[in-house]
Motif scaffolding. Structure first.
Motif, PDB file in Angstrom:
ATOM      1  N   SER A 133      14.647  51.126  15.826  1.00 38.87           N
ATOM      2  CA  SER A 133      13.248  50.733  16.004  1.00 38.87           C
ATOM      3  C   SER A 133      12.862  49.806  14.848  1.00 38.87           C
TER       4      SER A 133
ATOM      5  N   THR B  24       4.767  51.417  13.762  1.00 42.75           N
ATOM      6  CA  THR B  24       5.770  50.787  14.607  1.00 42.75           C
ATOM      7  C   THR B  24       5.064  49.952  15.675  1.00 42.75           C
TER       8      THR B  24
ATOM      9  N   GLU C 254       6.523  49.417  18.599  1.00 45.10           N
ATOM     10  CA  GLU C 254       7.154  49.792  19.864  1.00 45.10           C
ATOM     11  C   GLU C 254       6.405  50.980  20.465  1.00 45.10           C
TER      12      GLU C 254
ATOM     13  N   GLU D 170       8.527  54.194  20.978  1.00 44.01           N
ATOM     14  CA  GLU D 170       8.720  55.252  19.973  1.00 44.01           C
ATOM     15  C   GLU D 170       8.302  56.610  20.527  1.00 44.01           C
TER      16      GLU D 170
END
Length: 531
Positions: free
Chosen positions: A126, A173, A175, A200
Motif C-alpha cells: 500500500s 493512505t 487507497e 486498505e
C-alpha cells in the motif's frame, strides 16, 4: 410398533460402529489461531524450510504462521536466505511480510533484489507503507524503490511524503473506497466487489457530494442490510468523525480511541476527502506515543529504533545528557545537607531516615505525575481545570499523608526499639535514668532489655515524630508539585511527559530535606534543648 423397530435398528447400527484406534491428524485449515500463535516458530524453522527450496513447504508457512512471527524469525537469518524466500514465494504473500520487517532488513532486501523482483514486491504494497519505508531510507535506495513503483503508486507515495511526520497526512493512505451520496446500495456493493481488494479497508465506505466534499460514511453491515435502490445519502452516518491533513497524529489516535473507529476520513483545507487513516496506523501511533512518553518519564531521549537495534554509543548519547542535568540539580540536596550538617552532628540518627524520606516523597509524587500525564494524554482534563484538579489532589494527599505518617510513626519507633536504627540520645537517656555510665559500645534494643525507661521512650518518639511529621508534609508537597509540573508544561504547549519522574524526584529530594531539617530544628530546639 414401527417406531419401536426403528429404534432397535438404530441401536444395533450404533453398537456395530467401533471407534478407530488411529489418531486423525488435524487438517491444516482447522488449526486454531491460538495454536498457531503458541507454536514455536523460530529462525531455524524458517531457514530449514528455505534450504529445502520446497515451494509447498514455504506456502504452508505463509498459510499457517502469522506474518509478524515470520518477520521476527526473518530478522535472524542471513539476507541470502531471506532473498531466496522472496524469490520462491508469490509477491502477494511476501508483500505483507516485507511490511512487517525492520527498516534495516527492508534496506538489505532492496539492495539485494533485482529490478524485476523489486517491482513485483513494491507494487503489492500500500502507498502509505511504502512512504513510511522510503522516508527513512538512504537517498539511493529510496530512489530505487520509487523507480520500481508504478506511476500511480509513485504519485501517491510522493504525495504522502510531503506531509510533516507528526501529522495525519503522514499516516494516511490514499487507497480507500469512496462513492457519491447519490450512488445506490447496489452500485456501492458492486464497487466493493470490484475494487475492494485494492483498498486498505472495505468495512467503511466514504461518501462525498458532487463538490467532492466529505459528507459521511457507510458501514459495510449497513450496506448489506439496506434495500438495493436506496441511496447512500439515506443510510450514511452524517456525523462521522474526521480530521484534517495537518491534525496532530496523537490527536487522531485519541479520536480512534474515543469514537471506537476502524477508519477515519482525512480532509484538506477545503474539506475535500484526500485520504483515510485506518485503525492499524492509529494503534501504531498509540504505541509510538506510549513508548515516547515512557522514555521521557524515565529521563531518556526517545530512541528511533528498538532497544536491540540501538548502538551502545547512540544509547550513551541518549542517556548521558539527562543524567548530567539531574546530577547538577542534585547539587541542591548536597547544599542543604551541607548547611545542616551541624544538626546531623548533634542528632546523627536523623541521617538514617534521609533515604526513606526522599524515596517516599518521590514515590508519592510519581503516582500523581503518572495519573496527570495519562489524563492529559487521554484528554480526560485540560490545564484550564487546574484549580479543580489541585483541590481534588490536595484532599486525597491529606488522607494519604495521614495514613503514611501514622504508619511511619509506629514503624520508625519499632526500628529504634529493635536496634535497626541506633538512637544515641535515647541510649544516653537510658543510661542517665539507670545511673549507668554511657559508653560508645552501648546499644539498647528490646533483645537486651536496655530500652525500658522514660527517657529512652521520649527520645525515641520525638525522633519518630520528626520523621513522621516530615513525611506528612513532604507527601502533600510532592503531590502538589506533581500536579503543577505536567499541567504547567501542558499549558505552555509542551509535552507533559518531559516532566519526568527523575526530575520530579530530584525536586522533591531537595524539598524533603528542607522540610525535614525545618521540623527537626523546631522540635530539637523545643524539646531536646540542643541549640
Amino acid at each position: 410398533m414401527i417406531e419401536e423397530k426403528n429404534e432397535n435398528k438404530e441401536t444395533e447400527e450404533i453398537e456395530k460402529v467401533e471407534p478407530e484406534s488411529e489418531e486423525i491428524e488435524t487438517p491444516i485449515d482447522e488449526v486454531t489461531s491460538e495454536e498457531i500463535t503458541q507454536s514455536r516458530f523460530g529462525p531455524e524453522d524458517l531457514e530449514a524450510a528455505i534450504k529445502t527450496r520446497d515451494r509447498k513447504a514455504l506456502l504452508e508457512i505463509f498459510e499457517t504462521i502469522p506474518d509478524a512471527d515470520i518477520a521476527e524469525a526473518a530478522e535472524e537469518i542471513d539476507i541470502k536466505e531471506l532473498i531466496t524466500l522472496f524469490r520462491y514465494a508469490k509477491p502477494s504473500m511476501t508483500a505483507p511480510l516485507f511490511d512487517e520487517l525492520s527498516q534495516d532488513k527492508k534496506e538489505e532486501l532492496v539492495t539485494a533484489m533485482s529490478d524485476r523482483e523489486l517491482i513485483a514486491i513494491i507494487n503489492e504494497q500500500s502507498a502509505d507503507d511504502i512512504a513510511d519505508a522510503v522516508d527513512d531510507m538512504p537517498a539511493n535506495l529510496a530512489k530505487r524503490v520509487l523507480k520500481a513503483a508504478s506511476p500511480d503508486m509513485r504519485k501517491d507515495v510522493n504525495h504522502l511524503l510531503k506531509y510533516e511526520d507528526d501529522t495525519a497526512g503522514a499516516i494516511m493512505t490514499t487507497e480507500y473506497l469512496e462513492c457519491k451520496d447519490t450512488a445506490t446500495v447496489k452500485e456501492t456493493i458492486n464497487l466493493v466487489r470490484t475494487k475492494g481488494k485494492e483498498a486498505e479497508t472495505v468495512y467503511t465506505i466514504f461518501v462525498k457530494n458532487r463538490a467532492r466534499k466529505f459528507v459521511g460514511t457507510v458501514d459495510l453491515d449497513d450496506l448489506i442490510w439496506s434495500e438495493e435502490d436506496q441511496t447512500l445519502s439515506e443510510i450514511m452516518n452524517k456525523d462521522a468523525p474526521y480530521c484534517h491533513v495537518n491534525t496532530d497524529k496523537e490527536e487522531v489516535a485519541n479520536m480512534f480511541r474515543k469514537y471506537d473507529l476502524n477508519a477515519m476520513a482525512v480532509l484538506n483545507k477545503d474539506d475535500c476527502l484526500i485520504g483515510i487513516v485506518t485503525v492499524d496506523d492509529a494503534v501504531d501511533v498509540m504505541d509510538e506515543e506510549a513508548t515516547e512518553d515512557l522514555e521521557k518519564m524515565n529521563a531518556i531521549t526517545a530512541l528511533e529504533d528498538s532497544y536491540l537495534e540501538t548502538h551502545p554509543v547512540l544509547m550513551m548519547k541518549k542517556c548521558v545528557p539527562w543524567i548530567i542535568v539531574l546530577l547538577i540539580l542534585g547539587t541542591l540536596s548536597s547544599m542543604i545537607l551541607s548547611i545542616f550538617q551541624d544538626r546531623l552532628a548533634v542528632l546523627p540518627v536523623l541521617a538514617a531516615f534521609i533515604p526513606v524520606l526522599m524515596d517516599t516523597g518521590g514515590n508519592a509524587g510519581g503516582q500523581t505525575i503518572a495519573l496527570m500525564i495519562r489524563g492529559l494524554a487521554l484528554k480526560e482534563f485540560e490545564p484550564k481545570e487546574f484549580w479543580k484538579i489541585l483541590g481534588r489532589e490536595i484532599r486525597s494527599a491529606v488522607l494519604i499523608s495521614l495514613c503514611i505518617a501514622a504508619f511511619a510513626f509506629f514503624w520508625f519507633t519499632m526500628e529504634q526499639y529493635t536496634g535497626i536504627v541506633h538512637n544515641t540520645l535515647a541510649d544516653m537517656a537510658w543510661c542517665a535514668d539507670n545511673g549507668v555510665e554511657y559508653t560508645a559500645e552501648h546499644w539498647g534494643t528490646l533483645w537486651n532489655g536496655n530500652v525500658w525507661s522514660v527517657g529512652y521512650f521520649l527520645n525515641v518518639i520525638k525522633i519518630s515524630a520528626i520523621v513522621a511529621g516530615t513525611l506528612f508534609v513532604t507527601t502533600i508537597a510532592s503531590k502538589i508539585v506533581a500536579v503543577l509540573l505536567p499541567l504547567g508544561a501542558a499549558a505552555l504547549k509542551k509535552d507533559p511527559a518531559i516532566v519526568s519522574q527523575p526530575l520530579l524526584t530530584t525536586i522533591i529530594d531537595g524539598t524533603s530535606l528542607l522540610i525535614y531539617f525545618g521540623v527537626a530544628e523546631l522540635l530539637v530546639l523545643q524539646f531536646l534543648g540542643a541549640a
